[in-house]
Design an enzyme around this catalytic site. Structure first.
Site, PDB file in Angstrom:
ATOM      1  N   SER A   4     -38.568  16.778  -5.547  1.00  0.00           N
ATOM      2  CA  SER A   4     -38.942  17.853  -4.626  1.00  0.00           C
ATOM      3  C   SER A   4     -38.199  19.142  -4.970  1.00  0.00           C
ATOM      4  CB  SER A   4     -38.611  17.445  -3.194  1.00  0.00           C
ATOM      5  OG  SER A   4     -38.859  18.537  -2.331  1.00  0.00           O
ATOM      6  N   HIS A  35     -48.558  19.596   8.363  1.00  0.00           N
ATOM      7  CA  HIS A  35     -48.801  21.041   8.420  1.00  0.00           C
ATOM      8  C   HIS A  35     -49.516  21.415   9.723  1.00  0.00           C
ATOM      9  CE1 HIS A  35     -50.722  24.941   7.217  1.00  0.00           C
ATOM     10  NE2 HIS A  35     -49.505  25.103   6.742  1.00  0.00           N
TER      11      HIS A  35
HETATM   12  C1  LIG Z   1     -48.037  20.389   3.330  1.00  0.00           C
HETATM   13  C2  LIG Z   1     -48.928  21.596   3.468  1.00  0.00           C
HETATM   14  N1  LIG Z   1     -50.198  21.432   3.775  1.00  0.00           N
HETATM   15  C3  LIG Z   1     -51.060  22.472   3.900  1.00  0.00           C
HETATM   16  C4  LIG Z   1     -50.616  23.759   3.716  1.00  0.00           C
HETATM   17  C5  LIG Z   1     -51.583  24.884   3.865  1.00  0.00           C
HETATM   18  O1  LIG Z   1     -51.971  25.296   2.627  1.00  0.00           O
HETATM   19  P1  LIG Z   1     -52.684  26.723   2.379  1.00  0.00           P
HETATM   20  O2  LIG Z   1     -51.646  27.754   2.718  1.00  0.00           O
HETATM   21  O3  LIG Z   1     -53.013  26.660   0.933  1.00  0.00           O
HETATM   22  O4  LIG Z   1     -53.866  26.784   3.260  1.00  0.00           O
HETATM   23  C6  LIG Z   1     -49.270  23.989   3.398  1.00  0.00           C
HETATM   24  C7  LIG Z   1     -48.784  25.355   3.212  1.00  0.00           C
HETATM   25  O5  LIG Z   1     -47.626  25.610   3.088  1.00  0.00           O
HETATM   26  C8  LIG Z   1     -48.411  22.880   3.266  1.00  0.00           C
HETATM   27  O6  LIG Z   1     -47.117  23.034   2.967  1.00  0.00           O
END
Ligand SMILES: Cc1ncc(COP(=O)(O)O)c(C=O)c1O
Length: 376
Positions: free
Chosen positions: A329, A128
């Site tokens: 998934s 992310h």
């Molecule tokens: C794999 C992953 N990590 C982190 C996040 C970030 O999460 P948040 O939007 O709850 O901050 C996302 C959001 O889509 C995600 O897909």
């Protein structure tokens, strides 16, 4: 339309008009929201009365607070429940309800850096986008690892990089369900790698933003929890559970936090969370959803989402569109469609690919319409 706030109060009719138009816009947008993993199917009317109070969950939920209008007791129940789901004995776990997956990842990385200040941090280019910002904020040394086509981390590249830097502790940020392709980094393989390279000081954080609420409810999950050797896990609350406000949980081992917490106690505070003032509504809504659904409810919800994902892959493939998804998934990946289709369905494309995520509000009728839009 963008209005303008001035020095005088706005007339009540104008205020109401603006709110009505915004509500219409949000309701309309929700009907074709398939690109982001946010469940739109929820009803929190039971907790609405709490919006009339100035609640605040400031501080550590496992310690007393002078600010008594809080939901710490509910927050602790949420954390204990997640400890079970993420396969750690609740007595050995510590955590709190965050403002979302990003804060949970930040917390995991922060803890790792406190435990191993000279560590090298590793994460794949599929991770992310917020993780790169987080490691930069922590001023940590990092290496971005290649990804495979599937979205999983490239294990050979990871092995080579860790081998070169095996003189320093390794912090590995594994993704359990990548944002774009739903890829799950193989925790067993990562652990074997660390052991093979005799890296004794290591820390694994699992970013399980969406899949952290899917894998506990399927029969044959990929490794995802503390039993697979992770040191901390972050899960979003507004994704699979669904909530009108962003929220999430971060869990770690109590022993890790105690090592960091002691240093903080020297200055007289038990300041274990990243934010000071924290939402009390997030924990309350998560508690309510967990209490209402129980494991059986989530198992049904997840099974329904996986069915819809399989249906979507079938419909795309029947129209000659090479869509695919990973095992367990709900992220269905396919070639990037034209821009008007992306806009209509609020998709989040990346380069040559786009995806839909079959959250509970995504129906087969929506899939049929979307697939025919893509095939047109
Ligand atoms: C794999 C992953 N990590 C982190 C996040 C970030 O999460 P948040 O939007 O709850 O901050 C996302 C959001 O889509 C995600 O897909």
């Amino acid at each position: 339309m963008t209005g303008k706030l001035g020095t005088d109060p706005l007339p009540q009719t104008e205020i109401q008009g603006r709110l009505d138009r915004l509500l219409e816009q949000v309701q309309e947008a929700g009907k074709r929201q398939v690109g982001y993993p946010t469940n739109q199917d929820f009803d929190y009317s039971a907790v609405l009365p709490f919006l009339s109070h100035s609640l605040n969950n400031v501080g550590d939920p496992f310690h007393s607070s002078n600010y008594q209008s809080n939901t710490h007791a509910f927050e602790r129940e949420v954390i204990n429940r997640f400890a079970d789901l993420l396969r750690i004995n609740p007595d050995e776990a510590w955590g709190y309800v965050t403002s979302g997956g990003t804060e949970g990842n930040m917390y995991g990385l922060y803890l790792a850096r406190e435990l191993f200040p000279n560590a090298m941090f590793y994460f794949s280019e599929e991770t992310h986008y917020s993780v790169l910002k987080n490691v930069r904020l922590l001023n940590a040394r990092y290496i971005m690892i290649k990804r495979q086509e599937s979205g999983e981390i490239d294990y050979d590249d990871l092995y080579d990089m860790v081998r070169v830097h095996r003189d320093v502790p390794a912090v590995i940020m594994a993704t359990i369900g990548t944002t774009m392709r739903g890829g799950v980094d193989d925790l067993d393989r990562i652990r074997e790698m660390l052991s093979d390279l005799a890296v004794t000081n290591s820390y694994i954080h699992a970013d399980a933003a969406l899949s952290g609420m899917i894998l506990p409810f399927v029969d044959d999950p990929q490794p995802f929890g503390f039993d697979a050797g992770v040191d901390s896990v972050s899960v979003s609350g507004h994704k699979l559970i669904g909530a009108p406000l962003p929220c999430g949980v971060v869990l770690t081992k109590r022993s890790h936090v105690e090592r960091v917490g002691r240093a903080i106690e020297l200055v007289g505070v038990r300041d274990t969370t990243l934010s000071g003032s924290r939402s009390a509504m997030g924990p309350l809504m998560m508690w309510y959803a967990l209490a209402r659904n129980g494991d059986e409810g989530f198992r049904r919800l997840v099974a329904g989402m996986l069915d819809t994902a399989e249906y979507a892959v079938g419909q795309f493939n029947e129209r000659g569109i090479p869509a695919w998804r990973h095992r367990n998934s709900v992220t269905v990946v396919f070639p990037r469609p034209p821009e008007d289709v992306i806009r209509k369905w609020q998709m989040a494309p990346e380069g040559e690919v786009a995806h839909i995520i079959t959250m509970p509000h995504v129906t087969r009728e929506m899939i049929d319409e979307l697939v025919s839009n893509c095939a047109a």
